[in-house]
Design a protein around this motif. Structure first.
Motif, PDB file in Angstrom:
ATOM      1  N   ARG A 159      -4.005   3.804  -3.052  1.00 17.28           N
ATOM      2  CA  ARG A 159      -3.541   2.957  -4.271  1.00 17.28           C
ATOM      3  C   ARG A 159      -2.394   1.912  -3.813  1.00 17.28           C
ATOM      4  O   ARG A 159      -1.633   2.166  -2.712  1.00 17.28           O
ATOM      5  CB  ARG A 159      -2.913   3.811  -5.268  1.00 17.28           C
ATOM      6  N   CYS A 160      -2.268   0.901  -4.648  1.00 11.43           N
ATOM      7  CA  CYS A 160      -1.407  -0.339  -3.927  1.00 11.43           C
ATOM      8  C   CYS A 160      -0.976  -1.033  -5.199  1.00 11.43           C
ATOM      9  O   CYS A 160      -1.018  -0.862  -6.240  1.00 11.43           O
ATOM     10  CB  CYS A 160      -2.355  -1.266  -3.033  1.00 11.43           C
ATOM     11  N   LEU A 161       0.185  -1.731  -4.852  1.00  7.78           N
ATOM     12  CA  LEU A 161       0.597  -2.703  -5.799  1.00  7.78           C
ATOM     13  C   LEU A 161       0.221  -4.169  -5.519  1.00  7.78           C
ATOM     14  O   LEU A 161       0.322  -4.457  -4.481  1.00  7.78           O
ATOM     15  CB  LEU A 161       2.253  -2.664  -5.979  1.00  7.78           C
ATOM     16  N   THR A 164       0.837  -1.264  -0.110  1.00  2.00           N
ATOM     17  CA  THR A 164       0.149  -0.124   0.090  1.00  2.00           C
ATOM     18  C   THR A 164       0.960   1.255   0.078  1.00  2.00           C
ATOM     19  O   THR A 164       2.109   1.271   0.364  1.00  2.00           O
ATOM     20  CB  THR A 164      -0.975  -0.126   1.174  1.00  2.00           C
ATOM     21  N   ASP A 165       0.030   2.418  -0.192  1.00  2.00           N
ATOM     22  CA  ASP A 165       0.810   3.635  -0.211  1.00  2.00           C
ATOM     23  C   ASP A 165       1.412   4.097   1.375  1.00  2.00           C
ATOM     24  O   ASP A 165       2.177   4.883   1.428  1.00  2.00           O
ATOM     25  CB  ASP A 165       0.020   4.892  -0.841  1.00  2.00           C
ATOM     26  N   GLU A 166       0.580   3.399   2.378  1.00  2.00           N
ATOM     27  CA  GLU A 166       0.884   3.730   3.524  1.00  2.00           C
ATOM     28  C   GLU A 166       2.016   3.028   3.896  1.00  2.00           C
ATOM     29  O   GLU A 166       2.860   3.110   4.930  1.00  2.00           O
ATOM     30  CB  GLU A 166      -0.316   3.291   4.453  1.00  2.00           C
ATOM     31  N   TRP A 197       3.283   5.197  -8.913  1.00  2.00           N
ATOM     32  CA  TRP A 197       1.514   4.601  -8.741  1.00  2.00           C
ATOM     33  C   TRP A 197       1.270   4.874  -7.075  1.00  2.00           C
ATOM     34  O   TRP A 197       0.171   5.433  -6.898  1.00  2.00           O
ATOM     35  CB  TRP A 197       1.439   3.317  -8.986  1.00  2.00           C
ATOM     36  N   LEU A 198       2.414   4.763  -6.388  1.00  4.95           N
ATOM     37  CA  LEU A 198       2.246   5.059  -4.835  1.00  4.95           C
ATOM     38  C   LEU A 198       2.202   6.363  -4.411  1.00  4.95           C
ATOM     39  O   LEU A 198       1.889   6.868  -3.283  1.00  4.95           O
ATOM     40  CB  LEU A 198       2.960   4.073  -4.079  1.00  4.95           C
TER      41      LEU A 198
END
Length: 259
Positions: A109-111, A55-57, A198-199
């Motif tokens: 957003r995540c990967l 995650t972006d976090e 993206w993150l």
């Protein structure tokens, strides 16, 4: 679309092993892997498997999440069941507009790392599954959206996610030919040098536009594909390594897909 994936533990932990500290990775393997459904030699999103996302976090360590994004405004389990199967994929062109995805598109957003994905080709009334992967056999980083959802009955928190899709490249234009669907489509595969983009947080319209510019087809020349055994119905062998083995279909021998 992207409803079927292959996700080995090795692929799922690629980013963590590259960016995270090894002690944390070992702790994750001990505590979280047993709670997941890994390895997924084949899994359909409609079974809502538990796997890892970045995650972006927490960008460098995996977070356990369920496939099928549950928006924050879903308040009941009955509503969850109606929503879940419709949020396995998020159409990239409209993620900032659709109520189910727009909050996550802006803030979460995540990967999702996978070995590859499966897609069906339609020919003379039958469907034939293809397995698509990178030519170099490296894991793919798929762009995703995620959301935290609280079960109103138990108070338990769940992380859920959706895989973002984009217009299919020339390979998927030939494979993904379902006449009932608007296509061709493919998952949004991010080159390694664009994963951080993206993150990245969105603070203004310019940064949102930068995210939108990432939503594009992955080059055909970077991918390989081949037919595999059935991943639906009575012939399906299940979640075993052999499910992604190559299988020839004589009836397709006269069909030139030039893949």
């Amino acid at each position: 679309m992207c409803y079927d994936v292959k996700a080995s533990l090795e692929a799922q932990l690629k980013r963590a092993k590259h960016n995270g500290d090894l002690q944390s990775v070992r702790e994750i393997m001990e505590k979280l892997v047993p709670l997941s459904d890994l390895p997924l030699h084949h899994a359909t999103g409609f079974s809502h498997p538990k796997l890892f996302i970045y995650t972006d976090e927490i960008p460098d360590l995996p977070t356990l999440a369920i496939w099928g994004l549950v928006p924050h405004w879903v308040k009941e389990r009955a509503q969850l069941k109606k929503t879940w199967n419709n949020t396995l994929n998020a159409r990239g062109e409209t993620i900032f507009e659709k109520p189910s995805f727009r909050t996550s598109a802006k803030e979460h957003r995540c990967l999702v790392f996978v070995d590859g994905f499966y897609e069906h080709h339609h020919f003379k009334g039958k469907t034939y599954p293809y397995y698509i992967h990178q030519k170099n056999n490296e894991p793919m980083a798929l762009a995703g959206l995620w959301s935290e959802w609280a079960d109103p009955e138990t108070g338990e928190l769940f992380n859920t996610f959706s895989i973002v899709t984009t217009e299919g490249n020339t390979m998927l234009a030939k494979i993904h030919n379902n006449p009932k669907l608007d296509g061709p489509r493919m998952p949004l595969i991010l080159p390694s040098e664009l994963e951080e983009d993206w993150l990245a947080p969105i603070n203004d319209e310019l940064e949102e536009q930068k995210i939108k510019e990432l939503i594009r087809s992955y080059p055909t020349e970077e991918l390989e594909s081949y037919t595999v055994g059935r991943i639906r119905g009575k012939e399906y062998v299940g979640n075993i390594p052999e499910v992604s083995n190559k299988k020839e279909y004589p009836e397709l021998s006269s069909l030139s897909l030039d893949l």
